[in-house]
Scaffold this motif. Structure first.
Motif, PDB file in Angstrom:
ATOM      1  N   PRO A 104       0.660  -0.897  -0.097  1.00  0.00           N
ATOM      2  CA  PRO A 104      -0.364   0.287  -0.563  1.00  0.00           C
ATOM      3  C   PRO A 104       0.434   1.486   0.186  1.00  0.00           C
ATOM      4  N   HIS A 105       0.332   1.945  -0.427  1.00  0.00           N
ATOM      5  CA  HIS A 105       0.434   3.407  -0.722  1.00  0.00           C
ATOM      6  C   HIS A 105       0.272   4.638   0.093  1.00  0.00           C
ATOM      7  N   HIS A 106       0.909   5.313   1.200  1.00  0.00           N
ATOM      8  CA  HIS A 106       0.068   6.708   1.607  1.00  0.00           C
ATOM      9  C   HIS A 106       0.484   8.284   1.235  1.00  0.00           C
ATOM     10  N   LEU A 107       0.032   9.150   1.409  1.00  0.00           N
ATOM     11  CA  LEU A 107       0.579  10.271   1.374  1.00  0.00           C
ATOM     12  C   LEU A 107       1.485  10.734   2.540  1.00  0.00           C
ATOM     13  N   ILE A 108       3.104  11.486   2.225  1.00  0.00           N
ATOM     14  CA  ILE A 108       3.614  11.983   3.115  1.00  0.00           C
ATOM     15  C   ILE A 108       3.761  13.216   2.990  1.00  0.00           C
ATOM     16  N   GLY A 109       2.805  13.756   2.320  1.00  0.00           N
ATOM     17  CA  GLY A 109       3.208  15.364   2.436  1.00  0.00           C
ATOM     18  C   GLY A 109       4.491  15.647   1.294  1.00  0.00           C
ATOM     19  N   LEU A 110       5.682  16.597   1.945  1.00  0.00           N
ATOM     20  CA  LEU A 110       6.604  16.985   1.029  1.00  0.00           C
ATOM     21  C   LEU A 110       8.371  16.219   1.484  1.00  0.00           C
ATOM     22  N   ASP A 111       7.356  15.569   2.596  1.00  0.00           N
ATOM     23  CA  ASP A 111       9.249  14.325   3.291  1.00  0.00           C
ATOM     24  C   ASP A 111       9.629  13.926   1.743  1.00  0.00           C
ATOM     25  N   ASN A 112       9.177  13.611   0.131  1.00  0.00           N
ATOM     26  CA  ASN A 112      10.301  13.228  -0.631  1.00  0.00           C
ATOM     27  C   ASN A 112      11.261  14.499  -0.922  1.00  0.00           C
TER      28      ASN A 112
END
Lengths: 290, 313
Positions: free
Chosen positions: B68-76
């Motif tokens: 699964p994938h999920h939102l992490i904001g601007l971490d990348n």
């Protein structure tokens, strides 16, 4: 005045012209040799015996000519011959799809305009601005979500899509080049859109040839797309399979096999280019003018 | 007249007008036109537009290849700005493109001047120089790998026979020589294209302008620099931009010839994206790198086009 200056100039320039010609031919011949030598070398190496192709130091010319490297294409564990089939299927599919889709779109864009068709054309052309390489990751996910992950059809669709800006541009121009009177004459004869289109095909042939030609080169030569989008060894294309000959065992590369595979990979490109040189260069230029 | 009636006919209210039958035909044509565009729109929408939107979404997500994938904001993006290896690959790619582009331009121009006039036999020379253009990037890479292999490669044999080197060099042992090798492979494959476009540019210059300059006593070099080059700026700008973007996107040559080595010093930007997505299986981070890279390409391209515009005016 021009009559006066003409002999004067030719007197001054004639020696320079012959010198020019000599310089041009000498430098041109050197350049042509430099550019052709790698192709000639790989061709000759592919006809060495497998042992001679990998010997150190290498021989400049084959001592004995052999087709063993070519017969090894079908017998090697890397299954190079099978990958040639895959490359051919993908190239054929991409050429047919590109030609058909851009023929229809070109027809719609130039003869059957509708509201928003100009905007669509602009959006399609804009697709040429974003290279495939920077959106390959989401393309991979999209194909996966529609069940086309690791399929030759998926790769055909991707190659076609990134070929469309150029080919639709070419086809639209091909349609625009046909005078209105000819269309009207067809309509007067009672031809509907389908029959008019069929009747125009001979006039559209150069455009179709250009679209198909460039689709072939991009599909047959594609490496990046096939490397990422195909994961099943049974579907690998020729350029991808050749990496398996060099990866892993850099010390013991089968150079003869690799180079016969390379010849198989470049031969269709060179032959098609030599036959359709004019078409290819003018297609390149129409892309350049854009 | 036809223009006007077409414009009206595309509105649905025209059926009641006297020219109603024409309106219906025009509308049928418009519907047919839309239908004919549908395959192209479907492909470009599904395989170009959707992925672009998705890449933005993926870039703000933790998105492994599996699971699964999920939102992490601007971490990348935050990670990217502190990731020295990514910036090293960007810098390396930029330097590579800055080496390749002027060489392709200058050598392409020299060859264009040589083959410009249609003397007998020149066609063969043009064809020989252009032939590598139609060879695939991957095939060209294998050719150069085979040519320069320290064991079986003919370049090593030639260099030692000419006493230029004591033993066949191993090009892949240092970053400088590995990069040189890729530069050579790229030049071989792209100079023919540059030559043809620049030759076209040269041939597009009106003869009388060049002759006028020569009559005024301008030397050949002076004529080339002050008269011909400014008049073919479009061709030069096209070759420069096309080559520069192409060089920034180089992948096949690095993947096949250097494998990114030695010690990951020749990992191009696209190679870094590939590794992040399909070796480390971190698709979200790869999307963030892609987006930043795309923006850098756009900025550099606009900057470059500006440069040529100011030169031509």
């Amino acid at each position: 005045m021009p009559a006066l200056s003409f002999p004067a100039r030719s007197w001054r320039q004639r020696p320079a012209r012959t010198l020019d010609a000599t310089v041009v031919y000498v430098m041109g011949a050197i350049a042509a040799t430099l550019f052709a030598a790698p192709l000639a070398t790989v061709l000759m190496n592919s006809f060495k015996t497998p042992a001679e192709a990998s010997v150190t130091p290498p021989t400049y010319f084959p001592h004995s000519w052999s087709v063993a490297n070519y017969s090894a294409l079908t017998t090697s564990s890397a299954n190079v011959a099978h990958s040639v089939g895959n490359s051919a299927i993908i190239a054929f599919g991409a050429v047919v799809l590109t030609v058909v889709v851009s023929l229809l779109a070109g027809y719609g864009l130039s003869r059957l305009r509708f509201r928003g068709s100009a905007v669509l054309f602009t959006i399609i052309l804009a697709a040429a601005m974003v290279p495939f390489q920077v959106i390959v990751t989401p393309v991979f996910i999209v194909l996966q979500s529609v069940g086309l992950a690791s399929s030759r059809l998926g790769l055909i669709l991707v190659i076609t899509t990134f070929q469309l800006p150029f080919s639709i541009f070419v086809m639209r121009n091909a349609f625009e080049a046909i005078p209105n009177e000819i269309w009207e004459a067809a309509e007067m004869d009672g031809a509907g859109p389908a029959r008019s289109l069929l009747a125009m095909l001979p006039l559209l042939a150069p455009g179709l040839l250009t679209a198909g030609l460039f689709a072939f080169f991009s599909a047959w030569n594609d490496f990046f797309g096939a490397l990422i989008l195909l994961n099943d060894q049974a579907q690998f294309t020729l350029p991808v399979v050749l990496t398996s000959l060099i990866n892993g065992a850099r010390g013991s590369v089968n150079w003869g096999l690799l180079q016969s595979g390379v010849v198989v990979s470049i031969a269709p490109c060179i032959v098609i280019f030599l036959v359709l040189q004019r078409q290819y260069v003018s297609g390149l230029m129409s892309g350049a003018v854009k | 007249m036809t223009l006007v009636s077409k414009g009206i006919a595309s509105r649905p209210t025209t059926e009641r007008r006297p020219g109603g039958t024409y309106g219906r035909v025009a509308r049928r044509k418009a519907v047919l036109g839309a239908a004919l565009m549908a395959p192209a729109v479907l492909l470009v929408g599904g395989i170009f537009i959707v992925p672009i939107v998705m890449s933005i979404w993926m870039s703000v997500s933790k998105w492994p290849l599996l699971g699964p994938h999920h939102l992490i904001g601007l971490d990348n993006y935050l990670r990217l700005f502190n990731d020295a290896s990514v910036w090293r690959s960007f810098a390396f790619t930029a330097i590579f493109a800055l080496i390749v582009t002027p060489l392709v331009l200058v050598l392409g121009l020299v060859l264009a001047l040589i083959v410009q006039k249609g003397r007998p036999g020149i066609g063969v020379i043009r064809t020989a120089i252009f032939a590598p253009v139609v060879v695939g990037n991957a095939a060209a890479s294998y050719i150069w790998l085979a040519l320069t292999d320290p064991g079986a490669g003919l370049v090593g044999r030639l260099l030692t026979d000419l006493h230029l080197t004591g033993a066949p060099p191993n090009w892949l042992l240092s970053m400088a020589s590995a990069t040189t090798l890729v530069v050579l492979a790229v030049l071989w494959k792209t100079i023919g294209f540059s030559m043809i476009v620049l030759m076209n540019g040269l041939n597009g210059i009106p003869n009388d302008i060049v002759e006028a300059a020569m009559m005024d006593g301008a030397s050949r070099a002076r004529t080339l620099w002050s008269v011909k080059l400014p008049l073919m700026m479009d061709s030069i700008a096209f070759v420069a931009t096309f080559t520069f973007i192409g060089a920034l996107l180089t992948f096949d040559q690095f993947y096949i010839i250097t494998g990114g080595g030695p010690d990951s010093t020749t990992v191009s930007a696209v190679y870094a994206i590939y590794n992040t997505a399909f070796t480390q299986l971190n698709l979200g981070y790869a999307s963030a790198i892609s987006i930043v890279f795309m923006i850098l390409i756009l900025v550099l391209t606009v900057f470059q086009l500006r440069l040529f515009q100011s030169r031509s005016s």
